[in-house]
Design a protein around this motif. Structure first.
Motif, PDB file in Angstrom:
ATOM      1  N   THR A  52      18.442   7.995  20.981  1.00 58.19           N
ATOM      2  CA  THR A  52      19.106   7.737  20.787  1.00 58.19           C
ATOM      3  C   THR A  52      18.971   6.196  19.183  1.00 58.19           C
ATOM      4  N   ALA A  53      19.749   5.981  18.427  1.00 58.76           N
ATOM      5  CA  ALA A  53      19.745   5.361  17.620  1.00 58.76           C
ATOM      6  C   ALA A  53      21.171   4.271  17.670  1.00 58.76           C
ATOM      7  N   THR A  54      20.867   2.700  17.360  1.00 62.62           N
ATOM      8  CA  THR A  54      21.640   1.951  18.156  1.00 62.62           C
ATOM      9  C   THR A  54      23.235   2.020  17.004  1.00 62.62           C
ATOM     10  N   PRO A 108      18.856  -2.842  13.183  1.00 59.59           N
ATOM     11  CA  PRO A 108      19.300  -1.493  13.984  1.00 59.59           C
ATOM     12  C   PRO A 108      20.404  -1.699  14.006  1.00 59.59           C
ATOM     13  N   PHE A 109      21.318  -2.974  14.846  1.00 61.49           N
ATOM     14  CA  PHE A 109      22.593  -3.695  15.604  1.00 61.49           C
ATOM     15  C   PHE A 109      22.918  -4.626  15.049  1.00 61.49           C
ATOM     16  N   GLY A 110      22.982  -5.128  15.912  1.00 64.09           N
ATOM     17  CA  GLY A 110      23.583  -6.888  16.114  1.00 64.09           C
ATOM     18  C   GLY A 110      24.040  -7.482  17.582  1.00 64.09           C
ATOM     19  N   LEU A 120      23.952   5.110  20.117  1.00 61.97           N
ATOM     20  CA  LEU A 120      24.407   5.056  21.338  1.00 61.97           C
ATOM     21  C   LEU A 120      24.911   3.181  21.023  1.00 61.97           C
ATOM     22  N   HIS A 121      26.140   3.031  20.300  1.00 55.84           N
ATOM     23  CA  HIS A 121      25.939   1.586  21.045  1.00 55.84           C
ATOM     24  C   HIS A 121      25.221   0.532  21.876  1.00 55.84           C
ATOM     25  N   ASN A 122      25.295  -0.696  21.032  1.00 56.47           N
ATOM     26  CA  ASN A 122      24.897  -1.262  22.255  1.00 56.47           C
ATOM     27  C   ASN A 122      26.185  -1.926  22.964  1.00 56.47           C
ATOM     28  N   THR A 162      15.288   8.425  25.387  1.00 61.43           N
ATOM     29  CA  THR A 162      14.173   7.293  23.973  1.00 61.43           C
ATOM     30  C   THR A 162      15.490   6.668  23.731  1.00 61.43           C
ATOM     31  N   SER A 163      15.629   5.008  23.787  1.00 63.24           N
ATOM     32  CA  SER A 163      16.097   4.547  23.010  1.00 63.24           C
ATOM     33  C   SER A 163      15.760   3.699  21.862  1.00 63.24           C
ATOM     34  N   LEU A 164      15.566   3.701  20.431  1.00 63.84           N
ATOM     35  CA  LEU A 164      14.938   2.944  19.960  1.00 63.84           C
ATOM     36  C   LEU A 164      15.583   1.919  19.261  1.00 63.84           C
ATOM     37  N   HIS A 165      14.986   1.107  19.172  1.00 65.76           N
ATOM     38  CA  HIS A 165      15.496   0.073  19.431  1.00 65.76           C
ATOM     39  C   HIS A 165      15.134  -0.820  17.544  1.00 65.76           C
TER      40      HIS A 165
END
Length: 363
Positions: free
Chosen positions: A146-148, A267-269, A168-170, A121-124
């Motif tokens: 995973t978190a980003t 969360p990322f960008g 888990l980076h994009n 499960t990837s949290l976004h």
């Protein structure tokens, strides 16, 4: 592997993308397919037909329940729950080796489901009450989360993440965002035109700094667009539309600086690394994962401080254009991301221990 990809249903998984989550799911499906996996995309029926598609709902729910996301509408909630419940049942019976869940639904997190089909499960999104308890209850030997970004991971587990959760980076395909050695002196902003993305603050900062600015992206919040953005357009500040990836990459490459203005804990960008890949240094707000993602490729200031953002633009412009590109190549490529996904799938399938905290730390 035979892989089920479960997407969010708000928008179709098709270009031009409504947002980062839609881009994430599309590129995940395309990348895994290119690596020889058998991929079935569980998404709205109006998603990209080039994939093997299992329609979770006939159309994306913004078409049927417009502007009701995040408003607790009982009709939308019932519609989404029924669609996801049926999709989870089909996945359980579908002979899949693993499920990669990107749905933001609580239903795929149930242990009776993750014990039957190994799940990542990837949290976004930042933590919110409707999902928090289910996420915290869900880690197991056959369920990885995973978190980003490291900042995003801390927001979900402020007292420390369980061993089944990691960063888990994009990632993006650098070839799709070609480097440009020189800009034209202008600023650029891209993203969803919604208040939390802060385009109005980018407009104010660009005017204060005396730079032309072009905005790109879909209009998500009509009231925000009509009441806040449109009145500020004109002269050196313009709207360039919602462009497909290749056209957007060309526009980004022409500019000299990217303005990154989240008004929430981003969360990322993804928009930032797309611009960085094209060679754009970043001037932005130090909010959410911004410092972790942008690093030496830009200059960050306190959130929503347009005067400080305007003052940071010359310092960002002084960053050599090779620096942001090299950061993307080192940390945020599609191949690096897909390698990590495949490793997580293997862990979930084997019920193997997660990597040590040191190996899970963000670069």
């Amino acid at each position: 592997m035979r892989i089920a990809l479960l997407a969010h249903l708000r928008h179709p998984i098709a270009p031009p993308f409504a947002g980062g989550l839609e881009a994430y799911c599309w590129h995940l499906a395309a990348g895994l397919t290119a690596r020889g996996h058998e991929v079935v995309l569980f998404a709205s029926g109006d998603s990209d037909p080039s994939f093997t598609l299992d329609a979770v709902s006939p159309v994306h729910h913004e078409a049927r329940f417009p502007r009701l996301e995040h408003r607790g509408d009982p009709g939308l909630r019932s519609h989404v729950d029924a669609a996801y419940g049926a999709a989870c049942d089909r996945i359980a019976a579908g002979g899949f080796d693993v499920l990669h869940n990107n749905s933001l639904s609580r239903l795929p997190l149930e242990r009776r489901r993750t014990e039957r089909v190994p799940t990542v499960t990837s949290l976004h999104a930042p933590p919110y009450d409707a999902l928090r308890w289910f996420v915290h209850d869900s880690p197991s030997p056959t369920h990885r989360l995973t978190a980003t970004s490291a900042a995003h991971l801390r927001s979900w587990w402020p007292d420390g993440a369980p061993p089944e959760a990691s960063v888990l980076h994009n990632g993006i395909d650098p070839a799709a965002w070609p480097w440009s050695g020189r800009g034209d002196g202008s600023a650029v902003w891209s993203g969803r035109l919604a208040a939390v993305k802060g385009a109005h603050l980018a407009m104010a900062a660009a005017r204060r700094a005396g730079l032309p600015l072009t905005l790109f992206g879909p209009v998500e919040e009509t009231d925000y667009w009509e009441g806040t953005i449109v009145p500020q357009l004109g002269g050196p500040v313009r709207y360039g539309g919602h462009l497909p990836g290749p056209a957007l990459a060309a526009e980004l490459g022409r500019a000299s600086v990217f303005l990154f203005t989240p008004c929430w804990d981003e969360p990322f960008g993804l928009a930032a690394i797309e611009a960085m890949a094209c060679g754009l240094p970043v001037a932005g707000f130090a909010r959410g994962a911004a410092a972790e993602i942008i690093g030496e490729a830009g200059r960050l200031v306190p959130s929503e401080d347009t005067a400080s953002l305007a003052a940071a633009i010359p310092a960002a412009l002084a960053v050599p254009r090779s620096v942001p590109r090299e950061r993307v190549l080192r940390l945020f490529t599609r191949d690096r991301w897909l390698d990590a996904c495949e490793a997580l799938y293997a862990e979930a399938r084997a019920g193997a221990p997660s990597p040590s905290p040191a190996s899970r730390a963000a670069p």
